[in-house]
Every structure is written in structure tokens, then in C-alpha cells.
Design a protein around this motif. Structure first.
Motif, PDB file in Angstrom:
ATOM      1  N   ALA A 166      -0.760   0.725   8.144  1.00 34.47           N
ATOM      2  CA  ALA A 166      -1.541   0.227   7.003  1.00 34.47           C
ATOM      3  C   ALA A 166      -0.617  -0.422   5.969  1.00 34.47           C
ATOM      4  N   VAL A 167       0.543   0.183   5.756  1.00 36.43           N
ATOM      5  CA  VAL A 167       1.539  -0.392   4.839  1.00 36.43           C
ATOM      6  C   VAL A 167       1.978  -1.756   5.380  1.00 36.43           C
ATOM      7  N   ARG A 168       2.283  -1.769   6.672  1.00 38.49           N
ATOM      8  CA  ARG A 168       2.756  -3.008   7.309  1.00 38.49           C
ATOM      9  C   ARG A 168       1.741  -4.141   7.130  1.00 38.49           C
ATOM     10  N   GLN A 169       0.462  -3.806   7.228  1.00 36.85           N
ATOM     11  CA  GLN A 169      -0.579  -4.824   7.082  1.00 36.85           C
ATOM     12  C   GLN A 169      -0.467  -5.568   5.750  1.00 36.85           C
ATOM     13  N   SER A 170      -0.128  -4.829   4.678  1.00 37.69           N
ATOM     14  CA  SER A 170      -0.040  -5.538   3.390  1.00 37.69           C
ATOM     15  C   SER A 170       1.130  -6.511   3.385  1.00 37.69           C
ATOM     16  N   TYR A 171       2.224  -6.143   4.033  1.00 38.56           N
ATOM     17  CA  TYR A 171       3.379  -7.050   4.077  1.00 38.56           C
ATOM     18  C   TYR A 171       3.132  -8.232   5.019  1.00 38.56           C
ATOM     19  N   VAL A 172       2.453  -7.962   6.115  1.00 47.44           N
ATOM     20  CA  VAL A 172       2.080  -9.055   7.025  1.00 47.44           C
ATOM     21  C   VAL A 172       1.203 -10.058   6.274  1.00 47.44           C
ATOM     22  N   ARG A 173       0.274  -9.518   5.483  1.00 48.27           N
ATOM     23  CA  ARG A 173      -0.643 -10.367   4.716  1.00 48.27           C
ATOM     24  C   ARG A 173       0.128 -11.307   3.785  1.00 48.27           C
ATOM     25  N   LEU A 174       1.130 -10.774   3.086  1.00 44.35           N
ATOM     26  CA  LEU A 174       1.891 -11.630   2.157  1.00 44.35           C
ATOM     27  C   LEU A 174       2.647 -12.712   2.928  1.00 44.35           C
ATOM     28  N   ARG A 175       3.235 -12.316   4.064  1.00 46.08           N
ATOM     29  CA  ARG A 175       3.968 -13.305   4.862  1.00 46.08           C
ATOM     30  C   ARG A 175       3.027 -14.396   5.361  1.00 46.08           C
ATOM     31  N   GLU A 176       1.850 -14.001   5.798  1.00 48.25           N
ATOM     32  CA  GLU A 176       0.897 -14.994   6.312  1.00 48.25           C
ATOM     33  C   GLU A 176       0.426 -15.947   5.212  1.00 48.25           C
TER      34      GLU A 176
ATOM     35  N   MET B 129       9.074  -7.921  -1.504  1.00 50.64           N
ATOM     36  CA  MET B 129       8.240  -6.796  -1.059  1.00 50.64           C
ATOM     37  C   MET B 129       9.118  -5.722  -0.443  1.00 50.64           C
ATOM     38  N   GLY B 130       8.670  -4.475  -0.603  1.00 54.90           N
ATOM     39  CA  GLY B 130       9.426  -3.341  -0.073  1.00 54.90           C
ATOM     40  C   GLY B 130      10.085  -2.581  -1.211  1.00 54.90           C
ATOM     41  N   MET B 131       9.951  -1.248  -1.188  1.00 55.46           N
ATOM     42  CA  MET B 131      10.542  -0.380  -2.200  1.00 55.46           C
ATOM     43  C   MET B 131      11.328   0.727  -1.483  1.00 55.46           C
ATOM     44  N   SER B 132      11.715   1.745  -2.234  1.00 56.83           N
ATOM     45  CA  SER B 132      12.593   2.779  -1.666  1.00 56.83           C
ATOM     46  C   SER B 132      12.084   3.357  -0.336  1.00 56.83           C
ATOM     47  N   HIS B 133      10.798   3.641  -0.279  1.00 58.63           N
ATOM     48  CA  HIS B 133      10.285   4.389   0.872  1.00 58.63           C
ATOM     49  C   HIS B 133       9.909   3.502   2.056  1.00 58.63           C
ATOM     50  N   ASP B 134       9.819   2.192   1.842  1.00 56.28           N
ATOM     51  CA  ASP B 134       9.299   1.368   2.944  1.00 56.28           C
ATOM     52  C   ASP B 134      10.045   0.038   3.127  1.00 56.28           C
ATOM     53  N   LEU B 135      11.285  -0.030   2.665  1.00 52.84           N
ATOM     54  CA  LEU B 135      12.007  -1.309   2.736  1.00 52.84           C
ATOM     55  C   LEU B 135      12.166  -1.810   4.166  1.00 52.84           C
ATOM     56  N   GLU B 136      12.272  -0.883   5.127  1.00 52.34           N
ATOM     57  CA  GLU B 136      12.444  -1.304   6.527  1.00 52.34           C
ATOM     58  C   GLU B 136      11.235  -2.103   7.012  1.00 52.34           C
TER      59      GLU B 136
ATOM     60  N   LEU C 200       0.853  -1.187   0.000  1.00 52.85           N
ATOM     61  CA  LEU C 200       0.000   0.000   0.000  1.00 52.85           C
ATOM     62  C   LEU C 200       0.889   1.237   0.000  1.00 52.85           C
ATOM     63  N   PHE C 201       0.558   2.188  -0.847  1.00 51.94           N
ATOM     64  CA  PHE C 201       1.309   3.450  -0.843  1.00 51.94           C
ATOM     65  C   PHE C 201       0.548   4.424   0.030  1.00 51.94           C
ATOM     66  N   ASP C 202       1.060   4.592   1.248  1.00 53.29           N
ATOM     67  CA  ASP C 202       0.301   5.387   2.214  1.00 53.29           C
ATOM     68  C   ASP C 202       1.262   5.874   3.286  1.00 53.29           C
ATOM     69  N   SER C 203       0.993   7.030   3.828  1.00 54.00           N
ATOM     70  CA  SER C 203       1.865   7.540   4.890  1.00 54.00           C
ATOM     71  C   SER C 203       1.572   6.851   6.220  1.00 54.00           C
TER      72      SER C 203
END
Ligand SMILES: *Cc1c(COP(=O)(O)O)cnc(C)c1O
Length: 238
Positions: free
Chosen positions: A179-189, A209-216, A172-175
Motif C-alpha cells: 500500500a505504501v509502494r502504491q503511493s510512490y508508484v502513483r507519484l512516479r506515474e 519521497m521516502g522517509m526514515s521508515h520507508d526510504l527503500e 501512506l503511513f502503513d505497515s
């Protein structure tokens, strides 16, 4: 032509990204070697990609087959792995072999799987694939709906030439970090569920998963491949 300043900026940006990746790994007790850096090189001219590869990077990703057509010849003396990370049109399948693409990260339909398999049966070889999942539920994003992944994995078993390496998502592209973390958690699950259910083996468990702004955030949630463009090559015109 590439000038010294531009080259130094790319090299310095790679160092910064590598440091960010290491710091994120350390934070959650992961081995830094467990995460690969994929250079997202869309719109980046070959001489700038060359700087990164000559500095030791080994993995690139393109969104369009035409970009391989432009860059491969200019980089043919270098050894690196090419992934496809964009929407794959079926009329471009023939180009996968031509451009020596190692992995299609954006597999998201049975129709595409069928056509890929048909092509690779004819070639007498296999191709690595990852299943792209729409984890943000945004209409505009491609990828399978999370609920359809299990049946898709089962369907994939019919296509011998497609070697499942794991799962890919565009977060998700969002500040709103949670909410961003939720999409990555979803893929891991989704991956963990497939693993624990015996549907996939550990050889099929990569998470791109993860791009320039949210790789952490992505690394904290288990990314094994991060796809980085603008933080290395600068902001794109398009
Ligand atoms: C462009 C792109 C990236 C990299 O995005 P940046 O924000 O430039 O790091 C990653 N994944 C995909 C699929 C992309 O198209």
C-alpha cells in the motif's frame, strides 16, 4: 552544548542511512548519486544539525518558517541548501527570501502559486518549487489530488518566477508495504505522464519521497530526494 556520544550517534546514523540508500539503489540498478539525502530537521536544535552538515551533508528541510529563524543564524558559517517541506501559510511567504529558502517542496494550490509569484515578481527573482501530491488519498494529508496535477502544471506556466523542479509526496503511513509502494508508484506515474506528454522537461522531474521508515520503497520506485529525520536525529518529542 553537544556531547561526544550524541555527536557520534548522529554521525553513525548518517552512515547507516547512506548505506541503506546505496543498498536500495543497487537493488534496482540505480546510481547512488541519483538520490539526494535531505535532512528533515524539524525540532532539531542547530548544534545537532551542524554535526550533520560538518560531516558533509548539504541539504535540509523545515516544516515551519520559525525554525529557520532559530537555526539560520546559528549555522550562518556553513554552506547548505534549505528547502521548505511543510504547509506554507501565505502570510509566511515574505520569510522565504529572509531565510534564504531555495525550494518550496509543498506547493499545492493555485492561490499559493499566485501569491508566491506576485512576491517573487516584486523581488525580481525566481524560486524553485515542487508540486506536493496527496498520493495516499488520506483526508488529513495536504497536497493536490492526483487528478488535478495536469491542470495545475498548465496553470503554473503562467507564473514565470516559479521554477518547477518536480513532485513531492508524503507516503501512506502503513505497515502494508504494498500500500505504501502504491503511493510512490502513483507519484512516479504522474511525473512520467507529464514528461511523456511534453508538459514538463527533465529539469522538472525530481521525485521527493521516502522517509526514515520507508526510504527503500521510495528509492525502488524512483525517488531522487529522500527526506530523513528520526533515523538520523532520533525520535521527536512532537
Ligand atoms: C518529519 C518529516 C519527514 C521525515 O520524517 P522521519 O520519519 O522523521 O524521517 C519527511 N518529510 C516531511 C514532510 C516531514 O514533515
Amino acid at each position: 552544548m553537544i556531547y561526544g556520544d550524541d555527536m557520534n550517534e548522529i554521525l553513525n546514523n548518517i552512515k547507516i542511512i547512506r548505506r541503506r540508500m546505496e543498498t536500495a539503489c543497487k537493488k534496482v540498478g540505480r546510481d547512488a548519486a541519483s538520490v539526494k539525502l535531505l535532512l528533515a530537521t524539524k525540532t532539531v536544535p542547530p548544534e545537532r544539525v551542524r554535526v550533520a552538515i560538518e560531516a558533509g551533508e548539504t541539504l535540509t528541510g523545515e516544516n515551519k518558517m520559525q525554525e529557520f529563524a532559530l537555526k539560520n543564524p546559528a549555522l550562518s558559517d556553513l554552506k547548505y541548501e534549505r528547502h521548505f517541506i511543510g504547509h506554507l501559510q501565505t502570510n509566511k511567504i515574505k520569510d522565504i527570501v529572509k531565510y534564504d529558502v531555495h525550494c518550496i517542496q509543498s506547493l499545492d494550490s493555485v492561490e499559493l502559486a499566485q501569491k508566491l509569484d506576485k512576491r517573487f515578481q516584486a523581488e525580481g527573482r525566481s524560486i524553485d518549487v515542487m508540486i506536493q501530491v496527496n498520493t495516499s488519498f488520506e483526508q488529513s494529508k495536504s497536497g493536490l489530488e492526483p487528478d488535478n496535477v495536469t491542470s495545475f502544471i498548465k496553470e503554473l506556466k503562467n507564473y514565470d518566477t516559479l521554477k518547477l523542479k518536480g513532485f513531492m509526496t508524503i507516503g501512506l503511513f502503513d505497515s502494508d508495504e504494498d500500500a505504501v509502494r502504491q503511493s510512490y508508484v502513483r507519484l512516479r506515474e504522474i511525473r512520467d505522464h507529464a514528461l511523456s506528454g511534453g508538459l514538463i522537461s527533465p529539469n522538472s522531474s525530481e521525485l521527493s519521497m521516502g522517509m526514515s521508515h520507508d526510504l527503500e520503497i521510495a528509492i525502488e520506485e524512483g525517488a531522487t530526494i529522500v527526506r530523513i529525520g528520526s533515523a538520523i536525529f532520533g525520535t521527536r518529542a512532537i
